[in-house]
Design an enzyme around this catalytic site. Structure first.
Site, PDB file in Angstrom:
ATOM      1  N   ASP A 110       0.792  -1.225   0.000  1.00 25.68           N
ATOM      2  CA  ASP A 110       0.000   0.000   0.000  1.00 25.68           C
ATOM      3  C   ASP A 110       0.830   1.285   0.000  1.00 25.68           C
ATOM      4  O   ASP A 110       0.308   2.369   0.267  1.00 25.68           O
ATOM      5  CB  ASP A 110      -0.948   0.019   1.201  1.00 25.68           C
ATOM      6  CG  ASP A 110      -2.110  -0.948   1.014  1.00 25.68           C
ATOM      7  OD1 ASP A 110      -2.710  -0.935  -0.075  1.00 25.68           O
ATOM      8  OD2 ASP A 110      -2.403  -1.710   1.952  1.00 25.68           O
ATOM      9  N   ASP A 175      -7.207  -3.940  -5.764  1.00 25.20           N
ATOM     10  CA  ASP A 175      -6.812  -2.642  -5.209  1.00 25.20           C
ATOM     11  C   ASP A 175      -5.379  -2.265  -5.593  1.00 25.20           C
ATOM     12  O   ASP A 175      -5.028  -1.081  -5.659  1.00 25.20           O
ATOM     13  CB  ASP A 175      -6.900  -2.655  -3.679  1.00 25.20           C
ATOM     14  CG  ASP A 175      -8.062  -3.433  -3.103  1.00 25.20           C
ATOM     15  OD1 ASP A 175      -8.439  -4.458  -3.693  1.00 25.20           O
ATOM     16  OD2 ASP A 175      -8.565  -3.042  -2.045  1.00 25.20           O
TER      17      ASP A 175
END
Length: 392
Positions: A110, A175
């Site tokens: 991330d 994602d």
């Protein structure tokens, strides 16, 4: 007569455009007032707001690391860029100091979410070299997770956690497309094509394996890291393995629109359109444009809506409209108008000083259900900023 008619129509279009621009500016001013309260609390607590809890109190990021920690400073940078109010800049800098050291983490994917949306905005707005180096460091950490056999960046580690309990070996989530923007940016900043090559390889592998014929996406693909073979296609946050988790579809739409921006490869634009058409034409897509948390949730219409998905979709469609002769502009503006309504925008001082209500984090995990989320506000503000740019 034709000249008069043409002049009248041009004048009418100008008036309507100005009205829309005025509405957008009013919405942004109201957001500034709302978020000023959150800014004060954030500075007082020396922490980064993420959501609210069941008691309506602000839920702060989960230290020492939280994938959402970059959205609040990114929001502050967007507000600073708009207002030139130094308080927003100071709030962004204060928040970034809390997680700057995470730039060297190699245990999570991330880093794109975290650093491109915060330090990336800081560098674009200020041009300061210190922010540039943080982006480079974060990109270098991120690419350590790339596996040539698979052709992807690994999303989650699978050691002593709930992911490992599922028997996964090399999970890649949809994602993860969003983290590629960091790599594209650093490739342009440094002139080193290594970052771009990895981003393109990941995007192509995901396009080939992650999607169904109708343009919908699986949430998680687990790969064999030695052979690159697919072990399973499953979900973590959606209703079922074969369902279309709404935020996953939003990430996919945004991701391939962004890939087209950096590469000008028409296959990415066309694929973004395929995803957009799946979303917009789905029989369970609500009239107001704010999706249910999963397109295949079993109790529609008595299911939770997800304003975060709507905000991401709106922002992506506004960008995609730039590449498609405004084909999706009306759809994007319809979503924005819905989010701006009382049904989704909180009263001043309410909702923990977050802007949007009714987002969903993860229903299967029982986490952040029907609450505000910092990334919902981030992408909503980004959508409004993009809408404003198109009207200038």
């Amino acid at each position: 007569m034709n000249l008069l008619k043409t002049t009248f129509l041009l004048l009418l279009c100008t008036i309507l455009s100005c009205t829309t621009q005025n509405e957008t500016e009013t919405r942004l001013k109201n957001i500034e007032q709302q978020l000023a309260g959150l800014r004060s609390r954030s500075l007082q607590e020396n922490n980064i707001p993420r959501s609210i809890n069941k008691e309506g109190e602000i839920r702060w990021i989960e230290k020492p690391y939280d994938w959402t920690e970059g959205f609040w400073p990114g929001t502050c940078w967007m507000m600073y860029e708009r207002t030139k109010d130094e308080q927003w800049k100071e709030a962004a800098i204060a928040a970034q100091k809390m997680f700057e050291h995470h730039k060297d983490l190699t245990t999570d994917h991330d880093l794109g979410f975290i650093f491109n949306n915060s330090f990336g905005k800081a560098y674009r707005i200020t041009g300061q070299a210190q922010y540039k180096q943080v982006l480079i460091d974060a990109a270098n950490a991120l690419i350590t997770r790339f596996n040539e056999n698979v052709g992807c960046i690994q999303s989650w580690d699978v050691v002593n956690n709930w992911q490992s309990e599922r028997g996964w070996m090399f999970p890649v989530i949809i994602d993860n497309l969003m983290n590629l923007e960091l790599l594209f940016e650093v490739a342009e900043i440094t002139g080193d094509s290594t970052y771009k090559t990895i981003a393109i390889t990941h995007a192509n592998t995901t396009m080939r394996n992650h999607f169904r014929p109708d343009g919908s996406s699986y949430h998680v693909l687990d790969y064999n890291p030695e052979t690159g073979e697919i072990n399973s296609k499953v979900t973590a946050q959606g209703y079922a393995n074969e369902s279309a988790w709404s935020r996953g579809q939003a990430w996919a739409l945004y991701g391939y629109t962004m890939c087209y921006r950096y590469t000008q490869d028409i296959k990415y634009r066309d694929f973004a359109e395929k995803i957009a058409n799946f979303i917009l034409n789905h029989p369970n897509y609500p009239a107001d444009g704010v999706p249910y948390w999963d397109f295949n949730a079993p109790n529609i219409p008595n299911e939770q809506r997800d304003a975060s998905s709507a905000a991401i979709i709106a922002s992506a469609l506004l960008e995609l409209s730039n590449y498609t002769e405004n084909r999706y502009l009306k759809n994007a503006e319809h979503i924005v108008n819905s989010l701006a309504s009382d049904a989704y925008t909180a009263e001043l001082g309410e909702n923990g000083h977050f802007v949007l209500m009714h987002s969903v984090g993860s229903i299967p995990h029982g986490n952040e259900i029907d609450v505000p989320l910092n990334y919902a506000d981030y992408y909503y503000i980004e959508a409004l900023a993009r809408q404003s740019e198109k009207r200038l």
